[in-house]
Design a protein around this motif. Structure first.
Motif, PDB file in Angstrom:
ATOM      1  N   ARG A   6       0.835  -1.214   0.000  1.00  0.00           N
ATOM      2  CA  ARG A   6       0.000   0.000   0.000  1.00  0.00           C
ATOM      3  C   ARG A   6       0.865   1.257   0.000  1.00  0.00           C
ATOM      4  O   ARG A   6       0.560   2.236  -0.682  1.00  0.00           O
ATOM      5  CB  ARG A   6      -0.955   0.002   1.196  1.00  0.00           C
ATOM      6  CG  ARG A   6      -2.299  -0.630   0.884  1.00  0.00           C
ATOM      7  CD  ARG A   6      -3.305  -0.341   1.989  1.00  0.00           C
ATOM      8  NE  ARG A   6      -3.055  -1.139   3.169  1.00  0.00           N
ATOM      9  CZ  ARG A   6      -3.394  -2.420   3.290  1.00  0.00           C
ATOM     10  NH1 ARG A   6      -4.007  -3.041   2.315  1.00  0.00           N
ATOM     11  NH2 ARG A   6      -3.143  -3.071   4.386  1.00  0.00           N
ATOM     12  N   ARG A   7       1.958   1.227   0.761  1.00  0.00           N
ATOM     13  CA  ARG A   7       2.871   2.384   0.741  1.00  0.00           C
ATOM     14  C   ARG A   7       3.464   2.569  -0.657  1.00  0.00           C
ATOM     15  O   ARG A   7       3.556   3.688  -1.154  1.00  0.00           O
ATOM     16  CB  ARG A   7       3.997   2.210   1.769  1.00  0.00           C
ATOM     17  CG  ARG A   7       3.575   2.502   3.189  1.00  0.00           C
ATOM     18  CD  ARG A   7       4.759   2.589   4.141  1.00  0.00           C
ATOM     19  NE  ARG A   7       5.631   1.420   4.104  1.00  0.00           N
ATOM     20  CZ  ARG A   7       5.418   0.297   4.801  1.00  0.00           C
ATOM     21  NH1 ARG A   7       4.373   0.194   5.598  1.00  0.00           N
ATOM     22  NH2 ARG A   7       6.273  -0.701   4.728  1.00  0.00           N
ATOM     23  N   PHE A   8       3.840   1.477  -1.306  1.00  0.00           N
ATOM     24  CA  PHE A   8       4.432   1.573  -2.641  1.00  0.00           C
ATOM     25  C   PHE A   8       3.429   2.127  -3.651  1.00  0.00           C
ATOM     26  O   PHE A   8       3.704   3.110  -4.335  1.00  0.00           O
ATOM     27  CB  PHE A   8       4.946   0.204  -3.111  1.00  0.00           C
ATOM     28  CG  PHE A   8       5.444   0.221  -4.526  1.00  0.00           C
ATOM     29  CD1 PHE A   8       6.684   0.755  -4.828  1.00  0.00           C
ATOM     30  CD2 PHE A   8       4.660  -0.263  -5.552  1.00  0.00           C
ATOM     31  CE1 PHE A   8       7.136   0.800  -6.144  1.00  0.00           C
ATOM     32  CE2 PHE A   8       5.099  -0.228  -6.862  1.00  0.00           C
ATOM     33  CZ  PHE A   8       6.349   0.305  -7.162  1.00  0.00           C
ATOM     34  N   TYR A   9       2.252   1.500  -3.740  1.00  0.00           N
ATOM     35  CA  TYR A   9       1.285   1.919  -4.757  1.00  0.00           C
ATOM     36  C   TYR A   9       0.642   3.264  -4.423  1.00  0.00           C
ATOM     37  O   TYR A   9       0.396   4.075  -5.305  1.00  0.00           O
ATOM     38  CB  TYR A   9       0.222   0.840  -4.979  1.00  0.00           C
ATOM     39  CG  TYR A   9       0.779  -0.336  -5.752  1.00  0.00           C
ATOM     40  CD1 TYR A   9       0.959  -0.254  -7.126  1.00  0.00           C
ATOM     41  CD2 TYR A   9       1.153  -1.502  -5.114  1.00  0.00           C
ATOM     42  CE1 TYR A   9       1.485  -1.308  -7.838  1.00  0.00           C
ATOM     43  CE2 TYR A   9       1.690  -2.571  -5.817  1.00  0.00           C
ATOM     44  CZ  TYR A   9       1.858  -2.464  -7.184  1.00  0.00           C
ATOM     45  OH  TYR A   9       2.394  -3.507  -7.891  1.00  0.00           O
ATOM     46  N   GLY A  10       0.392   3.521  -3.140  1.00  0.00           N
ATOM     47  CA  GLY A  10      -0.262   4.764  -2.756  1.00  0.00           C
ATOM     48  C   GLY A  10       0.685   5.944  -2.620  1.00  0.00           C
ATOM     49  O   GLY A  10       0.381   7.038  -3.084  1.00  0.00           O
ATOM     50  N   GLU A  11       1.845   5.723  -1.999  1.00  0.00           N
ATOM     51  CA  GLU A  11       2.773   6.832  -1.753  1.00  0.00           C
ATOM     52  C   GLU A  11       3.845   6.938  -2.828  1.00  0.00           C
ATOM     53  O   GLU A  11       4.046   8.002  -3.397  1.00  0.00           O
ATOM     54  CB  GLU A  11       3.411   6.674  -0.373  1.00  0.00           C
ATOM     55  CG  GLU A  11       2.392   6.772   0.761  1.00  0.00           C
ATOM     56  CD  GLU A  11       2.974   6.416   2.112  1.00  0.00           C
ATOM     57  OE1 GLU A  11       4.212   6.430   2.264  1.00  0.00           O
ATOM     58  OE2 GLU A  11       2.183   6.107   3.023  1.00  0.00           O
ATOM     59  N   THR A  12       4.531   5.838  -3.111  1.00  0.00           N
ATOM     60  CA  THR A  12       5.616   5.899  -4.100  1.00  0.00           C
ATOM     61  C   THR A  12       5.070   6.180  -5.493  1.00  0.00           C
ATOM     62  O   THR A  12       5.519   7.099  -6.166  1.00  0.00           O
ATOM     63  CB  THR A  12       6.437   4.595  -4.092  1.00  0.00           C
ATOM     64  OG1 THR A  12       6.942   4.375  -2.767  1.00  0.00           O
ATOM     65  CG2 THR A  12       7.610   4.683  -5.061  1.00  0.00           C
ATOM     66  N   LEU A  13       4.085   5.378  -5.945  1.00  0.00           N
ATOM     67  CA  LEU A  13       3.510   5.619  -7.270  1.00  0.00           C
ATOM     68  C   LEU A  13       2.473   6.729  -7.257  1.00  0.00           C
ATOM     69  O   LEU A  13       2.183   7.314  -8.293  1.00  0.00           O
ATOM     70  CB  LEU A  13       2.869   4.347  -7.833  1.00  0.00           C
ATOM     71  CG  LEU A  13       3.812   3.215  -8.229  1.00  0.00           C
ATOM     72  CD1 LEU A  13       3.031   2.104  -8.922  1.00  0.00           C
ATOM     73  CD2 LEU A  13       4.954   3.687  -9.103  1.00  0.00           C
ATOM     74  N   GLY A  14       1.892   7.008  -6.095  1.00  0.00           N
ATOM     75  CA  GLY A  14       0.909   8.085  -5.995  1.00  0.00           C
ATOM     76  C   GLY A  14      -0.443   7.747  -6.597  1.00  0.00           C
ATOM     77  O   GLY A  14      -1.183   8.641  -7.010  1.00  0.00           O
ATOM     78  N   LEU A  15      -0.799   6.451  -6.627  1.00  0.00           N
ATOM     79  CA  LEU A  15      -2.107   6.072  -7.160  1.00  0.00           C
ATOM     80  C   LEU A  15      -3.204   6.479  -6.184  1.00  0.00           C
ATOM     81  O   LEU A  15      -3.062   6.331  -4.970  1.00  0.00           O
ATOM     82  CB  LEU A  15      -2.178   4.556  -7.399  1.00  0.00           C
ATOM     83  CG  LEU A  15      -1.179   3.974  -8.403  1.00  0.00           C
ATOM     84  CD1 LEU A  15      -1.401   2.466  -8.537  1.00  0.00           C
ATOM     85  CD2 LEU A  15      -1.291   4.649  -9.752  1.00  0.00           C
ATOM     86  N   ALA A  16      -4.293   6.993  -6.712  1.00  0.00           N
ATOM     87  CA  ALA A  16      -5.430   7.399  -5.884  1.00  0.00           C
ATOM     88  C   ALA A  16      -6.248   6.178  -5.489  1.00  0.00           C
ATOM     89  O   ALA A  16      -6.432   5.256  -6.289  1.00  0.00           O
ATOM     90  CB  ALA A  16      -6.305   8.393  -6.649  1.00  0.00           C
TER      91      ALA A  16
ATOM     92  N   LEU B 222      -6.382   3.079 -11.907  1.00  0.00           N
ATOM     93  CA  LEU B 222      -5.297   2.897 -12.883  1.00  0.00           C
ATOM     94  C   LEU B 222      -5.755   3.490 -14.208  1.00  0.00           C
ATOM     95  O   LEU B 222      -5.943   2.770 -15.188  1.00  0.00           O
ATOM     96  CB  LEU B 222      -4.996   1.412 -13.104  1.00  0.00           C
ATOM     97  CG  LEU B 222      -4.099   0.692 -12.139  1.00  0.00           C
ATOM     98  CD1 LEU B 222      -3.868  -0.744 -12.603  1.00  0.00           C
ATOM     99  CD2 LEU B 222      -2.782   1.394 -11.953  1.00  0.00           C
ATOM    100  N   GLY B 223      -5.975   4.763 -14.261  1.00  0.00           N
ATOM    101  CA  GLY B 223      -6.468   5.346 -15.507  1.00  0.00           C
ATOM    102  C   GLY B 223      -7.828   4.763 -15.832  1.00  0.00           C
ATOM    103  O   GLY B 223      -8.789   5.018 -15.129  1.00  0.00           O
TER     104      GLY B 223
END
Length: 133
Positions: free
Chosen positions: A19-29, A46-47
């Protein structure tokens, strides 16, 4: 078959880390979350699709499965994405390169080794044109 929605499902070995990777690192909403606690499910935008992290895998996917699964994320500027991800210490597998087929591609990996292509489609690329019928 009439498809109304779609999503990719991942079973991370460490849901909080993912969750940290996808939410914070990648910045996915976040589209939505369900359940409670550290193993709760999280669905990201994802778009035109969704990525769902749910459940917990006992171990990372075997290498042969990692070769079969790829996420493809199109961005407006792959070099800006590269700089942003490098600053967040993302595991970049390959710097941005203009491929023979004309796309500018960078590759990174999530905490469990899932490979992610970050793609820029240049203005003059055929993917940007809509042929008339």
């Amino acid at each position: 078959m009439h498809v109304l929605s779609s999503r990719i499902l991942l079973r991370p070995t460490d849901p909080e880390r993912s969750r940290r990777f996808y939410g914070e690192t990648l910045g996915l909403a976040v589209h939505r979350e369900f359940g409670t606690g550290p193993d709760r499910g999280t669905v990201y935008f994802l778009g035109g699709g969704f990525l769902e992290l749910s459940g917990r895998a006992p171990s990372p996917p075997p290498e042969h499965d990692l070769e079969r699964l790829r996420l493809w994320l199109q961005v407006p500027d792959v070099h800006a994405a590269h700089d942003e991800l490098r600053a967040k210490n993302a595991r970049i597998l390959r710097e941005p390169v203009t491929e023979p087929w004309g796309l500018i591609e960078m590759w990174l990996a999530d905490p469990d080794g899932v490979r992610i292509a970050v793609i820029e489609v240049p203005r003059d690329h055929p993917l940007r044109s809509r042929p008339t019928i």
